[in-house]
Design a protein around this motif. Structure first.
Motif, PDB file in Angstrom:
ATOM      1  N   UNK A   1       0.999  -1.237  -0.020  1.00  0.00           N
ATOM      2  CA  UNK A   1      -0.104   0.020  -0.104  1.00  0.00           C
ATOM      3  C   UNK A   1       0.891   1.258  -0.099  1.00  0.00           C
ATOM      4  N   UNK A   2       0.452   2.226  -0.990  1.00  0.00           N
ATOM      5  CA  UNK A   2       1.347   3.490  -0.917  1.00  0.00           C
ATOM      6  C   UNK A   2       1.020   4.199   0.322  1.00  0.00           C
ATOM      7  N   UNK A   3       1.898   4.896   0.748  1.00  0.00           N
ATOM      8  CA  UNK A   3       1.545   5.399   2.222  1.00  0.00           C
ATOM      9  C   UNK A   3       1.681   6.884   1.751  1.00  0.00           C
ATOM     10  N   UNK A   4       0.650   7.666   1.935  1.00  0.00           N
ATOM     11  CA  UNK A   4       0.126   8.878   1.840  1.00  0.00           C
ATOM     12  C   UNK A   4       0.569   9.931   2.979  1.00  0.00           C
ATOM     13  N   UNK A   5       0.847  11.346   2.653  1.00  0.00           N
ATOM     14  CA  UNK A   5       1.066  12.168   3.671  1.00  0.00           C
ATOM     15  C   UNK A   5       1.926  11.879   4.947  1.00  0.00           C
ATOM     16  N   UNK A   6       1.185  11.784   5.918  1.00  0.00           N
ATOM     17  CA  UNK A   6       1.982  11.539   7.077  1.00  0.00           C
ATOM     18  C   UNK A   6       1.998  10.129   7.689  1.00  0.00           C
ATOM     19  N   UNK A   7       1.447   9.312   6.643  1.00  0.00           N
ATOM     20  CA  UNK A   7       1.475   7.701   7.057  1.00  0.00           C
ATOM     21  C   UNK A   7       2.942   7.119   6.858  1.00  0.00           C
ATOM     22  N   UNK A   8       3.034   6.146   7.916  1.00  0.00           N
ATOM     23  CA  UNK A   8       4.349   5.569   7.597  1.00  0.00           C
ATOM     24  C   UNK A   8       4.225   4.139   8.610  1.00  0.00           C
ATOM     25  N   UNK A   9       5.370   3.418   8.647  1.00  0.00           N
ATOM     26  CA  UNK A   9       5.467   2.333   9.517  1.00  0.00           C
ATOM     27  C   UNK A   9       6.525   2.571  10.513  1.00  0.00           C
ATOM     28  N   UNK A  10       5.910   2.432  11.759  1.00  0.00           N
ATOM     29  CA  UNK A  10       6.689   2.808  12.949  1.00  0.00           C
ATOM     30  C   UNK A  10       7.443   1.873  13.448  1.00  0.00           C
ATOM     31  N   UNK A  11       8.418   2.037  14.704  1.00  0.00           N
ATOM     32  CA  UNK A  11       9.272   1.205  14.909  1.00  0.00           C
ATOM     33  C   UNK A  11       8.512  -0.401  15.514  1.00  0.00           C
ATOM     34  N   UNK A  12       7.444  -0.214  15.874  1.00  0.00           N
ATOM     35  CA  UNK A  12       6.578  -1.523  16.275  1.00  0.00           C
ATOM     36  C   UNK A  12       5.963  -1.957  15.055  1.00  0.00           C
ATOM     37  N   UNK A  13       6.280  -1.525  13.592  1.00  0.00           N
ATOM     38  CA  UNK A  13       5.803  -2.279  12.675  1.00  0.00           C
ATOM     39  C   UNK A  13       4.331  -2.153  12.324  1.00  0.00           C
ATOM     40  N   UNK A  14       3.769  -1.109  13.051  1.00  0.00           N
ATOM     41  CA  UNK A  14       2.342  -0.734  13.073  1.00  0.00           C
ATOM     42  C   UNK A  14       2.284   0.407  11.832  1.00  0.00           C
ATOM     43  N   UNK A  15       1.254   0.697  11.233  1.00  0.00           N
ATOM     44  CA  UNK A  15       0.957   1.800  10.472  1.00  0.00           C
ATOM     45  C   UNK A  15       0.545   3.072  11.238  1.00  0.00           C
ATOM     46  N   UNK A  16       1.305   4.218  11.123  1.00  0.00           N
ATOM     47  CA  UNK A  16       1.093   5.242  11.992  1.00  0.00           C
ATOM     48  C   UNK A  16       0.384   6.279  10.983  1.00  0.00           C
ATOM     49  N   UNK A  17      -0.448   7.399  11.287  1.00  0.00           N
ATOM     50  CA  UNK A  17      -0.821   8.213  10.561  1.00  0.00           C
ATOM     51  C   UNK A  17      -1.180   9.385  11.454  1.00  0.00           C
ATOM     52  N   UNK A  18      -0.550  10.711  10.941  1.00  0.00           N
ATOM     53  CA  UNK A  18      -0.728  11.585  11.817  1.00  0.00           C
ATOM     54  C   UNK A  18      -0.063  11.642  13.164  1.00  0.00           C
ATOM     55  N   UNK A  19       1.012  11.031  13.214  1.00  0.00           N
ATOM     56  CA  UNK A  19       1.793  10.565  14.781  1.00  0.00           C
ATOM     57  C   UNK A  19       0.981   9.787  15.565  1.00  0.00           C
ATOM     58  N   UNK A  20       0.073   9.162  15.018  1.00  0.00           N
ATOM     59  CA  UNK A  20      -1.008   8.115  15.875  1.00  0.00           C
ATOM     60  C   UNK A  20      -0.970   6.845  15.362  1.00  0.00           C
ATOM     61  N   UNK A  21      -0.595   5.794  16.265  1.00  0.00           N
ATOM     62  CA  UNK A  21      -0.480   4.409  16.009  1.00  0.00           C
ATOM     63  C   UNK A  21      -1.738   3.811  15.904  1.00  0.00           C
ATOM     64  N   UNK A  22      -2.090   3.128  14.679  1.00  0.00           N
ATOM     65  CA  UNK A  22      -3.605   2.694  14.347  1.00  0.00           C
ATOM     66  C   UNK A  22      -3.893   1.536  15.231  1.00  0.00           C
TER      67      UNK A  22
END
Length: 443
Positions: A1-22
């Motif tokens: 999945x293409x990560x848009x905007x502030x989305x990223x995979x964090x150190x826990x391997x979780x999708x993070x959006x706007x600095x919030x772990x999903x």
């Protein structure tokens, strides 16, 4: 999945959006959950504003609220300096309750009711995009009764069809929207509106479709509208102060989509306006546009929890989630394509091909066919990207399924902007007539 905007995979391997772990968002708010990347929404608003400022033309950018209309979104785009496009009393009421300046509201729609027109006039909205002769006469009558003059644009169909899904192409001659330039009705409407004491004709509106990836359709529409403007100037003495070119700017849903940058769309439009209207008017008219999807679309992500699976050897593996066509009807309506990932296992390698099924009692309730994912487990979290536009807006209670909550996320903070519906909400408008016994009868 293409990560848009502030989305990223964090150190826990979780999708993070706007600095919030999903994963944390799921624990706090439950699923299904619409997550909106506030920073990306603001970025898109600013891209439009900045691009038009660079053109040197006078302009208005109006957010097309039909894409996603809630009070927080109205407040956000107002903060970013945008105007607002509404198409119903519900959208208008939402905007007014959010404190949106009524003079920056434009009212669209092909079948505005008398009540809606009276509500809008009482609120003092800035402009009416008139779609047909019935509305033209109704608006004239209401404005005359109140002793005022209201600003109008006439929606015209320039005979240009954008290269999009047939259900969302609206600029061609055969359309339920607008006055046709080719058959003379647009010119007749200009003559009627310009001759009214209670209608202040600002100009015309043209919209050629949605999810458009090229600029040629816009350029051709501008050329034809300019030709029309020249005709009515010469024959009727009417000069348009505003040209509204609608919206329809495309976004990326999957790797097959290749949208242009906002600045590229805007430059093509403004260059075409300068070129064609310089031959018509001494002064270039004010340019209005109405982006909706391209502001909110890729800022939205829907989070689901995986439930049951059904593996048909040699055929397909179905993975069901706790949402579906009730929160995203677009795949069922338009065969729309989406990308997705396991939000709680963002670094795991893909191991299987699955198809994502919704929970509605419909065979057509499928969100994604043939999706590559890690080995899927019950209770995994599935994140579907680019669900900001026309998902919550088109959501339903089919099967009496509750509509999800919506949260805005930014800089590590999350805020509910739409509460999750309760079971009491589901029956809140139900009424049992007295003639129907309140006690069950099994005779």
């Amino acid at each position: 999945m293409y990560l848009h905007g502030t989305s990223k995979i964090n150190a826990k391997g979780h999708l993070e959006i706007g600095g919030c772990d999903t994963v944390d968002l799921k624990q706090q708010y439950g699923t299904p959950l619409y997550i909106v990347d506030e920073a990306l929404v603001r970025q898109r608003c600013r891209e439009y504003m900045d691009a038009f400022k660079q053109s040197g033309l006078t302009f208005q950018v109006a957010y097309a609220s039909k894409a996603f209309c809630v009070m927080a979104m109205c407040r956000l785009v107002e903060e970013e300096g945008l105007s607002l496009d509404v198409v119903s009393e519900g959208e208008l009421y939402t905007a007014l309750q959010a404190g949106f300046p009524p003079e920056r509201i434009h009212f669209h729609g092909n079948n505005k009711t008398l009540d809606e027109l009276e509500m809008a006039i009482s609120a003092g909205i800035g402009c009416y995009v008139v779609d047909n002769f019935t509305e033209l006469h109704m608006l004239q009558a209401v404005a005359a009764e109140k002793g005022i003059a209201v600003n109008v644009l006439l929606r015209v169909t320039p005979g240009v069809e954008a290269h999009t899904h047939e259900f969302i192409s609206t600029g061609q001659t055969d359309s339920k929207f607008g006055f046709d330039i080719g058959n003379g009705s647009a010119k007749e409407a200009v003559e009627l509106a310009s001759g009214s004491l209670n209608l202040r004709l600002l100009g015309v509106h043209s919209h050629i479709g949605s999810q458009i990836f090229e600029v040629e359709g816009f350029e051709l529409a501008i050329e034809r509208v300019a030709r029309f403007a020249s005709d009515v100037k010469e024959t009727l003495g009417v000069v348009f102060k505003v040209i509204n070119l609608g919206g329809g700017f495309g976004i990326r849903y999957t790797g097959d989509d290749q949208p242009l940058q906002v600045s590229q769309y805007v430059k093509a439009i403004t260059d075409a306006v300068k070129k064609h209207f310089a031959e018509v008017y001494a002064q270039i008219p004010e340019i209005w546009v109405e982006p909706g999807r391209s502001i909110i679309g890729d800022a939205g992500t829907t989070l689901y929890t995986v439930g049951s699976t059904k593996d048909i050897p040699g055929v397909r593996k179905y993975v069901a989630v706790d949402g579906g066509m009730t929160d995203n009807p677009r795949p069922a309506l338009y065969d729309s394509k989406y990308e997705a990932m396991l939000a709680n296992r963002g670094n795991d390698p893909h191991e299987e091909t699955v198809s994502i099924a919704g929970k509605c009692c419909e065979s057509g309730d499928m969100l994604i066919w043939d999706l590559e994912l890690p080995k899927v487990n019950q209770a995994d979290l599935l994140a579907v990207s680019c669900t900001g536009a026309y998902n919550y807006a088109m959501a339903s209670n089919y099967n009496r399924i509750r509509r999800p909550a919506v949260v805005f996320v930014k800089d590590g903070a999350s805020d509910v902007v739409v509460k999750r519906e309760t079971l009491d909400d589901i029956i809140s408008c139900d009424v049992i007539p007295e003639r129907i016994s309140k006690q069950p009868s099994f005779k």
